[in-house]
Design a protein around this motif. Structure first.
Motif, PDB file in Angstrom:
ATOM      1  N   SER A  12       8.997 120.136  43.028  1.00  0.00           N
ATOM      2  CA  SER A  12       8.388 121.072  42.084  1.00  0.00           C
ATOM      3  C   SER A  12       8.531 120.582  40.639  1.00  0.00           C
ATOM      4  CB  SER A  12       9.034 122.456  42.235  1.00  0.00           C
ATOM      5  OG  SER A  12       8.525 123.354  41.281  1.00  0.00           O
ATOM      6  N   ASP A  15       6.299 117.594  39.937  1.00  0.00           N
ATOM      7  CA  ASP A  15       4.895 117.979  39.772  1.00  0.00           C
ATOM      8  C   ASP A  15       4.654 118.638  38.417  1.00  0.00           C
ATOM      9  OD1 ASP A  15       4.293 117.024  42.277  1.00  0.00           O
ATOM     10  OD2 ASP A  15       4.428 118.986  43.269  1.00  0.00           O
ATOM     11  N   GLU A  16       5.584 119.499  38.000  1.00  0.00           N
ATOM     12  CA  GLU A  16       5.381 120.277  36.777  1.00  0.00           C
ATOM     13  C   GLU A  16       5.831 119.541  35.517  1.00  0.00           C
ATOM     14  OE1 GLU A  16       7.371 123.990  37.299  1.00  0.00           O
ATOM     15  OE2 GLU A  16       6.372 124.432  39.208  1.00  0.00           O
ATOM     16  N   LYS A  17       6.966 118.848  35.616  1.00  0.00           N
ATOM     17  CA  LYS A  17       7.536 118.185  34.444  1.00  0.00           C
ATOM     18  C   LYS A  17       8.061 116.801  34.847  1.00  0.00           C
ATOM     19  CE  LYS A  17       8.910 122.532  32.248  1.00  0.00           C
ATOM     20  NZ  LYS A  17      10.025 123.319  31.646  1.00  0.00           N
TER      21      LYS A  17
END
Length: 520
Positions: A12, A15-17
């Motif tokens: 996660s 993917d985001e940061k």
């Protein structure tokens, strides 16, 4: 129990940061995005070499980005990493390799004065056949054995770029943790995946960690405690930091430079930091929590952090077998001594006396703990497992060997240890292990190892030795030379006392008579 996994968080965050820093060691950084890419590469190479689910992968390396990637690459494919103290010499490795059934090993060339690769060469493949020993080399040495390859060759010849993420079954063992060196039978812990994850998540929630937090660990990655404390921050998407070796000035400079929020220390390391010239000039205003574990925390030291530095102090009794167990938290417990502990909302406590009966208030007994992270067993040692682990109504309780007194409000007061463990600086040394090693010296007929208080390192190792027939003297230097490369340096006696005889009664060493019989 939560069925999320460690890789759920890492995926996660990647993917985001992707540029968010997951791990920093000195100024070397590993981002969440790099972590996902590199574990896929290394994991694919492991699989290409025939490593499957539940196969054991040894890691004989100091704190480093590479250590972290190897560990999690093994987890990624469902294999079980086995971190080993990089100070281990051939004598210790000769016990650990068969005891843990390691199939493949990753190793640094050297750590401090210990040449790890040379120690492994003494054993592989002549004594223990391994699939491969992948070496992170500083030199350009060419290996004569096919079992030894450089990491560069491993990456070029065996690794790809894709690797699926294994989703653990309910009873999956995440890793094997080695808690003592292994002159004798090693203690190898089977760490439950989901139980360990839940314990890390629980304490992280209790301490209100978040993805903006930066945590600096004073312990080592290969120590289950140092590794686990870092995970308490990364399960929330935070950043964790280690040093290759503890250096007090560098530690303070790093806290100041990177605005570290949470630091982890032992009482000894704290005293070292406080004694650094110009300590008061370092800007520690970013630190909100100081985590203490592994040693008795004096009230005087706790007060400096709480009152003078305005830092919340968390003092825990924990063990590799359980993760965090009980806590003293200055935010709630500052009216009591740091050695007075209470259970956390997600742990449970018993204090057992004779016949495993709960002792009354005011009495001393053995601390017995439930957490989700209690090990499933001591790998390959059913006798010790039966002795230390209580299975009851689907819950595992662990007999810690810590002696505590039951006091008011459900608290326990630490009273001592029933085990013969010497706390030398940041290392736990088993006296029995050092005794067994010393007995391999041709000039030593008998030995007894104990501890003495030391103002700098907490406790020092004292070895009483009875010399073999015809031998007149023995020095610490002679012992150090004999065990160079065979035994971790911190396990060597700090003081050697020659005695005419090691007094025993019914096979047990009578330590109280040793000083009386000392020749020097």
């Amino acid at each position: 129990m939560n069925k999320n996994t460690f890789f759920d968080t890492y995926t996660s965050m990647a993917d985001e940061k992707p540029e968010k820093v997951l791990l920093r060691i000195d100024d070397n950084e590993l981002t969440y995005g790099q972590f996902m890419k590199e574990t896929a590469v290394i994991g694919s190479g492991m699989k290409k070499l025939g490593i499957n689910k539940d196969d054991k992968i040894g890691i004989v390396m100091p704190n480093s980005i590479e250590w972290y990637l190897v560990f999690w690459s093994a987890i990624r494919i469902g294999a079980q990493p086995v971190p080993i103290d990089p100070q281990s010499g051939s004598l210790e490795l000769s016990r650990l390799i068969p005891a843990t059934t390691i199939k493949m090993c990753f190793a640094s060339e050297k750590y401090r004065s210990n040449n790890i690769v040379n120690a492994l060469k003494e054993l592989v493949p002549s004594k223990f056949p391994l699939q491969k020993v992948v070496c992170y080399m500083e030199s350009e040495e060419k290996f004569e054995s096919d079992e030894f390859i450089t990491f560069e060759k491993f990456r070029n010849d065996f690794c790809g770029e894709e690797c699926d993420i294994y989703v653990p079954e309910d009873d999956h063992i995440m890793s094997l943790a080695c808690t003592s060196g292994s002159t004798g039978t090693p203690k190898v812990l089977s760490v439950p995946y989901y139980g360990f994850y839940q314990a890390e998540k629980d304490i992280s929630d209790y301490l209100e960690f978040g993805e903006d937090d930066v945590m600096m660990i004073g312990m080592t990655l290969y120590h289950q405690g140092g590794f686990g404390m870092g995970l308490q921050n990364t399960v929330k998407g935070g950043t964790v930091m280690y040093q290759p070796q503890f250096n007090p000035v560098t530690f303070l400079e790093t806290v100041q430079k990177y605005h570290v929020n949470v630091i982890q220390l032992t009482a000894t390391l704290a005293k070292v930091l406080l004694s650094v010239p110009g300590f008061e000039e370092y800007d520690l205003s970013s630190v909100k929590v100081c985590y203490f574990a592994g040693e008795v925390l004096p009230r005087e030291v706790a007060d400096i952090f709480v009152n003078d530095l305005n830092i919340r102090v968390i003092n825990v009794i924990g063990s590799s077998e359980t993760a965090t167990m009980v806590v003293w938290d200055s935010a709630f417990d500052n009216d009591t001594d740091p050695s007075d502990f209470r259970k956390l909302p997600f742990t449970d406590v018993r204090v057992l006396g004779m016949g495993d009966k709960e002792v009354a208030d005011g009495e001393v007994g053995e601390l017995c703990i439930f957490t989700d992270a209690v090990i499933t067993d001591y790998f390959g040692n059913p006798e010790l497992s039966a002795e230390k682990i209580i299975n009851e109504n689907g819950k595992r309780w662990f007999r810690t060997g810590d002696l505590v007194r039951k006091i008011e409000n459900g608290r326990v007061r630490f009273a001592g240890r029933s085990k013969r463990i010497i706390k030398r600086g940041g290392n736990l040394v088993h006296a029995e292990e050092v005794e067994a090693a010393l007995l391999t010296h041709p000039k030593i007929a008998a030995t007894a190892v104990t501890a003495e208080d030391h103002k700098i390192i907490g406790q020092q190792i004292v070895a009483y030795v009875q010399l073999a027939e015809g031998v007149d003297k023995m020095t610490r230097g002679e012992i150090a030379r004999y065990f160079d490369g065979k035994l971790s340096a911190y396990k060597l006696p700090d003081k050697v006392v020659v005695v005419e005889e090691i007094p025993k009664d019914i096979g047990k060493i009578q330590f109280k008579y040793l000083r009386e019989k000392a020749k020097v």
